[in-house]
Design a protein around this motif. Structure first.
Motif, PDB file in Angstrom:
ATOM      1  N   HIS A   1       0.987  -1.179   0.114  1.00 15.19           N
ATOM      2  CA  HIS A   1       0.002   0.032  -0.031  1.00 15.19           C
ATOM      3  C   HIS A   1       0.964   1.472   0.005  1.00 15.19           C
TER       4      HIS A   1
ATOM      5  N   TYR B   1       0.740   3.662   1.884  1.00 15.77           N
ATOM      6  CA  TYR B   1       1.388   4.013   3.270  1.00 15.77           C
ATOM      7  C   TYR B   1       2.664   3.353   3.686  1.00 15.77           C
TER       8      TYR B   1
ATOM      9  N   ASP C   1      -3.546   1.590  -4.274  1.00 13.52           N
ATOM     10  CA  ASP C   1      -4.808   1.823  -3.094  1.00 13.52           C
ATOM     11  C   ASP C   1      -5.624   0.573  -2.921  1.00 13.52           C
ATOM     12  N   SER C   2      -6.367   0.426  -1.781  1.00 11.19           N
ATOM     13  CA  SER C   2      -7.223  -0.701  -1.604  1.00 11.19           C
ATOM     14  C   SER C   2      -7.671  -1.369  -2.657  1.00 11.19           C
TER      15      SER C   2
ATOM     16  N   PHE D   1      -6.608  -6.074   7.340  1.00 13.20           N
ATOM     17  CA  PHE D   1      -8.069  -6.395   6.584  1.00 13.20           C
ATOM     18  C   PHE D   1      -7.380  -6.566   4.912  1.00 13.20           C
ATOM     19  N   MET D   2      -6.250  -5.602   4.579  1.00 11.36           N
ATOM     20  CA  MET D   2      -5.969  -5.849   3.239  1.00 11.36           C
ATOM     21  C   MET D   2      -5.578  -7.230   3.020  1.00 11.36           C
TER      22      MET D   2
ATOM     23  N   TYR E   1     -17.083  -0.171   4.039  1.00 13.87           N
ATOM     24  CA  TYR E   1     -15.726   0.296   3.622  1.00 13.87           C
ATOM     25  C   TYR E   1     -14.897  -0.983   3.829  1.00 13.87           C
TER      26      TYR E   1
ATOM     27  N   ASN F   1     -12.142  -1.300   4.622  1.00 13.90           N
ATOM     28  CA  ASN F   1     -11.420  -1.382   6.123  1.00 13.90           C
ATOM     29  C   ASN F   1     -12.334  -1.842   7.208  1.00 13.90           C
TER      30      ASN F   1
ATOM     31  N   SER G   1     -12.502   3.855  -1.033  1.00 16.96           N
ATOM     32  CA  SER G   1     -12.441   5.298  -1.377  1.00 16.96           C
ATOM     33  C   SER G   1     -12.563   5.647  -2.697  1.00 16.96           C
TER      34      SER G   1
ATOM     35  N   HIS H   1      -6.419  10.089  10.032  1.00 16.44           N
ATOM     36  CA  HIS H   1      -7.182  11.083   9.383  1.00 16.44           C
ATOM     37  C   HIS H   1      -8.085  12.027  10.457  1.00 16.44           C
TER      38      HIS H   1
ATOM     39  N   HIS I   1      -7.784  12.990   1.770  1.00 13.59           N
ATOM     40  CA  HIS I   1      -8.315  11.840   1.604  1.00 13.59           C
ATOM     41  C   HIS I   1      -9.823  11.844   2.212  1.00 13.59           C
TER      42      HIS I   1
ATOM     43  N   GLU J   1     -11.321  10.068   4.354  1.00 20.40           N
ATOM     44  CA  GLU J   1     -11.304   9.808   5.788  1.00 20.40           C
ATOM     45  C   GLU J   1     -11.383  10.932   6.743  1.00 20.40           C
TER      46      GLU J   1
ATOM     47  N   SER K   1      -9.266   9.350  -3.097  1.00 22.20           N
ATOM     48  CA  SER K   1      -8.415   8.127  -2.591  1.00 22.20           C
ATOM     49  C   SER K   1      -6.930   8.313  -2.789  1.00 22.20           C
ATOM     50  N   THR K   2      -6.051   7.457  -2.228  1.00 19.33           N
ATOM     51  CA  THR K   2      -4.777   7.815  -2.245  1.00 19.33           C
ATOM     52  C   THR K   2      -4.223   7.923  -3.883  1.00 19.33           C
TER      53      THR K   2
ATOM     54  N   MET L   1       0.207   0.585   9.913  1.00 16.53           N
ATOM     55  CA  MET L   1       1.401   0.457   8.620  1.00 16.53           C
ATOM     56  C   MET L   1       2.541   0.180   8.655  1.00 16.53           C
TER      57      MET L   1
HETATM   58  P1  13P Z   1      -7.261   4.015  -0.202  1.00 19.24           P
HETATM   59  O1  13P Z   1      -5.641   3.708  -0.352  1.00 19.24           O
HETATM   60  O2  13P Z   1      -7.900   3.031  -0.869  1.00 19.24           O
HETATM   61  O3  13P Z   1      -7.572   5.481  -0.468  1.00 19.24           O
HETATM   62  O4  13P Z   1      -7.453   3.899   1.586  1.00 19.24           O
HETATM   63  C1  13P Z   1      -6.629   4.303   2.302  1.00 19.24           C
HETATM   64  C2  13P Z   1      -6.562   3.862   3.754  1.00 19.24           C
HETATM   65  O5  13P Z   1      -6.745   4.397   4.642  1.00 19.24           O
HETATM   66  C3  13P Z   1      -5.791   2.330   3.711  1.00 19.24           C
HETATM   67  O6  13P Z   1      -5.926   1.989   5.095  1.00 19.24           O
END
Ligand code: 13P
Ligand code: SF4
Length: 332
Positions: free
Chosen positions: A43, A45, A59-60, A82-83, A131, A133, A148, A194, A217, A219, A233-234, A287
């Protein structure tokens, strides 16, 4: 040996082995991935070194798609629980490794399955959009999942009159309510990274850098989103930072994304949005539990592995597949 390892994984969340300090981890990880037919999915992050050794960064939504289609035997998921769980749900024949099992998520934790089940029973006429997450148990209780990137399209795929529950992120849910004119019932969850951006400090930064654009973002809290020049989203934030004609950006999301922003647009300036505390880093503590060393040890040991009950997996797969279907149709 195996037993001692299992105890260590339970206690620490990862296997600790002594790593020869002269080892070039970048080279070793490359070698072992080839030997074992393994890939690293990361990811945005994740710390920069991890992003640099990954086969795929995203992204997710992108990560879920990539996990579904990979033919690698082993997927090292450089992200949070969760990912990795989503990857296992979609691709159960693969070995899914999470470098540190303690890499959780405050949003996912905010939605315990037993409480959510009661909430669902209380609103039995509502359909549930969750979502991504969230845990596999919550996914199994949902009608469709969203990320997102596709949340707006997923919500809009339901008729206006259909009562909807959105869980677990109340900020993303409120934002989608606002831009779609819906009034979904929101679960009261938030992301610990966030929800702490400081409106006051961001406003001061905007005064200091009058041409800077605030990119955020969804969130983030409403007070931040309402003054943002762009919300996404990211992946959307990254794309915007590349295509936009501006030169300076205040970035209201986790700090890991800055690595790709700077890499792709070295001539531009990226300022992490300041949070409401003394730490100026915007790091997600979950992360950032993953390290290059843990990626190496989990590839060597093929542990910690994500495992789950088959009934939960099958039930959780349906709403994720529905999301992918709607998303593909909508071109997201
Ligand atoms: P996205 O990368 O899908 O925007 O999600 C951000 C996030 O919080 C992942 O934990
Ligand atoms: Fe969860 Fe927030 Fe960390 Fe993403 S940044 S993993 S939503 S706590």
């Amino acid at each position: 040996m195996i037993q001692a390892q299992e105890i260590e994984i339970k206690q620490k969340g990862y296997v600790e082995i002594l790593i020869d300090p002269t080892l070039d981890l970048f080279e070793e990880i490359k070698k072992i991935k080839k030997q074992k037919n393994a890939v690293v999915l990361a990811h945005y992050y994740q710390e920069s070194d991890i992003q640099d050794i990954a086969e795929y960064i995203g992204d997710s939504l992108g990560l879920a798609r990539e996990a579904q289609k990979t033919d690698a035997e082993i997927i090292v998921f450089a992200g949070v629980h969760f990912m990795a769980e989503t990857a296992k749900i979609l691709n159960p024949s693969r070995k899914i490794l999470l470098p540190d099992l303690n890499a959780g998520c405050s949003l996912s934790d905010s939605c315990p399955p037993a409480l959510f089940k009661k909430f669902k029973e209380k609103h039995s006429d509502h359909l549930i959009i969750s979502y991504i997450n969230c845990s596999a148990e919550i996914k199994a209780l949902s009608d469709v999942i969203c990320t997102s990137s596709n949340a707006k399209k997923i919500v809009e795929s339901f008729p206006k009159e259909q009562p909807l529950i959105f869980a677990p992120d109340k900020n993303l849910g409120a934002y989608i309510n606002k831009i779609t004119g819906r009034s979904m019932l929101l679960w009261n969850g938030t992301c610990m990274v966030h929800e702490i951006f400081s409106l006051e400090k961001i406003s001061k930064l905007k005064t200091r850098y009058p041409t800077a654009k605030l990119i955020a973002h969804p969130e983030c809290e409403e007070k931040i989103l309402s003054i943002a020049d762009m919300v996404g989203s990211t992946t959307e934030l990254l794309k915007f930072s590349q295509s936009d004609s501006g030169g300076t950006y205040i970035v209201a999301t986790e700090s890991g994304i800055l690595h790709q922003m700077i890499k792709n647009s070295p001539q531009k300036t990226f300022i992490p949005a300041p949070p409401n505390n003394s730490c100026a880093c915007n790091d997600c503590p979950h992360m950032k539990l993953n390290t290059l060393e843990k990626i190496y040890t989990c590839l060597v040991n093929e542990k910690p592995e994500i495992l789950m009950e088959e009934t939960i997996r099958v039930a959780a797969k349906k709403p994720i597949e529905r999301m992918l279907e709607i998303s593909n149709q909508a071109g997201v």
